[in-house]
Design an enzyme around this catalytic site. Structure first.
Site, PDB file in Angstrom:
ATOM      1  N   VAL A   1      -5.752   0.634   5.051  1.00 58.82           N
ATOM      2  CA  VAL A   1      -5.190   1.132   6.397  1.00 58.82           C
ATOM      3  C   VAL A   1      -4.654   2.623   5.102  1.00 58.82           C
ATOM      4  O   VAL A   1      -4.754   2.591   3.793  1.00 58.82           O
ATOM      5  CB  VAL A   1      -3.941   0.030   5.651  1.00 58.82           C
ATOM      6  CG1 VAL A   1      -4.966  -1.483   6.442  1.00 58.82           C
ATOM      7  CG2 VAL A   1      -3.664  -0.412   4.293  1.00 58.82           C
TER       8      VAL A   1
ATOM      9  N   LYS B   1      -9.891  -8.808   5.815  1.00 54.13           N
ATOM     10  CA  LYS B   1      -9.824  -8.389   6.797  1.00 54.13           C
ATOM     11  C   LYS B   1     -10.292  -8.649   7.891  1.00 54.13           C
ATOM     12  O   LYS B   1     -11.692  -8.983   8.309  1.00 54.13           O
ATOM     13  CB  LYS B   1     -10.829  -6.675   6.759  1.00 54.13           C
ATOM     14  CG  LYS B   1     -10.150  -5.804   5.469  1.00 54.13           C
ATOM     15  CD  LYS B   1     -10.997  -4.943   5.247  1.00 54.13           C
ATOM     16  CE  LYS B   1     -10.508  -3.905   3.811  1.00 54.13           C
ATOM     17  NZ  LYS B   1     -11.370  -2.753   3.268  1.00 54.13           N
TER      18      LYS B   1
ATOM     19  N   GLU C   1      -6.930   7.651   8.188  1.00 55.35           N
ATOM     20  CA  GLU C   1      -7.027   8.744   7.469  1.00 55.35           C
ATOM     21  C   GLU C   1      -5.176   8.920   6.962  1.00 55.35           C
ATOM     22  O   GLU C   1      -4.309   9.523   7.935  1.00 55.35           O
ATOM     23  CB  GLU C   1      -7.573  10.108   7.387  1.00 55.35           C
ATOM     24  CG  GLU C   1      -9.093   9.526   6.765  1.00 55.35           C
ATOM     25  CD  GLU C   1      -8.930   8.826   5.405  1.00 55.35           C
ATOM     26  OE1 GLU C   1      -8.399   8.805   4.531  1.00 55.35           O
ATOM     27  OE2 GLU C   1     -10.502   8.858   5.347  1.00 55.35           O
ATOM     28  N   SER C   2      -4.364   9.588   5.929  1.00 55.94           N
ATOM     29  CA  SER C   2      -2.674   8.995   5.898  1.00 55.94           C
ATOM     30  C   SER C   2      -2.333  10.263   6.630  1.00 55.94           C
ATOM     31  O   SER C   2      -1.732  10.680   6.796  1.00 55.94           O
ATOM     32  CB  SER C   2      -2.252   8.340   4.759  1.00 55.94           C
ATOM     33  OG  SER C   2      -3.319   8.776   3.375  1.00 55.94           O
TER      34      SER C   2
ATOM     35  N   CYS D   1       1.048  -1.192  -0.049  1.00 56.92           N
ATOM     36  CA  CYS D   1       0.286   0.130  -0.049  1.00 56.92           C
ATOM     37  C   CYS D   1       0.828   1.152  -0.054  1.00 56.92           C
ATOM     38  O   CYS D   1       1.378   1.374   1.018  1.00 56.92           O
ATOM     39  CB  CYS D   1      -0.539   0.201   1.630  1.00 56.92           C
ATOM     40  SG  CYS D   1      -2.020   1.955   0.982  1.00 56.92           S
TER      41      CYS D   1
END
Length: 232
Positions: free
Chosen positions: A50, A37, A63-64, A10
């Site tokens: 992720v 998951k 949330e990145s 990812c």
């Protein structure tokens, strides 16, 4: 210790691990399968995606973009004495990079040349914008010091490097300043700290199997005139 919940290939996770590695922040990581998951993950990830970061206090962040801001706020900025105006610009350029992660994933997943070129066009336009912004006189995006913009674009540049090495297809075709930036990022030893030891194997198994790029060195690059259609 901080814990990161991840899917091995990812790009959004890699941006987070790059931010941690750049600051030498220790963390542990647990990998899950996105096709299966676990319920405990769904319980702490409202969007079912992720990365998730579990802080030292046990709080699950998702949330990145939010996680990146938390790392900056909690552990201090990567760069000192950055004005609010420059910080806003940095966030904007970082967002331009991260919002094209999925575009790159889609392009790499293409089953034929025509689909690849169609999907790659949007991504290449973003690369052209960065090419125009780069001065060509500094090692990284803004200067010779690593910044948050570099970390946001690192997953794109890393994946483009693997694709070029494995297939001969250069996503930075006709963009010499982008190519130099990519080389600088790859040379500092940070990338290796952001992914698992079997990342290239997992990445290749996903994007270089049953795709157009899986043809490997049989892909002929006809020239680099600066247009997306020249690649492949």
């Amino acid at each position: 210790m901080i814990k990161i919940i991840s899917f091995k290939i990812c790009p959004f996770v890699q941006r987070v691990t790059a931010a941690l590695a750049a600051k030498n922040i220790a963390y542990e990581i647990e990998y899950i399968s996105l096709s299966d998951k676990p319920q405990w993950f769904l319980d702490i990830s409202p969007n079912g995606q992720v990365p998730v970061m579990v802080t030292d206090n046990g709080t699950a962040l998702f949330e990145s973009d939010a996680i990146i801001e938390y790392i900056e706020d909690e552990y201090g900025p990567l760069e000192q004495n950055v004005t609010n105006e420059q910080r806003a610009l940095d966030r904007a350029w970082s967002y331009l990079g991260s919002k094209h992660y999925l575009a790159q994933c889609g392009a790499m997943s293409s089953k034929d040349k025509a689909t690849l070129e169609t999907r790659f066009n949007k991504l290449y336009k973003a690369f052209q914008k960065a090419e125009e912004q780069l001065t060509g006189s500094t090692q990284f995006f803004k200067s010779d010091a690593l910044s948050n913009v570099d970390l946001a674009w690192l997953p794109l540049l890393h994946r483009a490097d693997i694709i070029k090495q494995k297939s001969g297809y250069d996503m930075l075709c006709g963009l010499p300043k982008m190519q130099a930036w990519q080389q600088a990022i790859m040379a500092i030893g940070l990338v290796e700290k952001t992914v698992s030891s079997d990342f290239v194997e997992k990445f290749s198994g996903f994007y270089l199997t049953n795709t157009y790029l899986a043809e490997g060195k049989n892909i002929v690059q006809t020239g680099c005139s600066g247009s997306a259609s020249c690649c492949g």
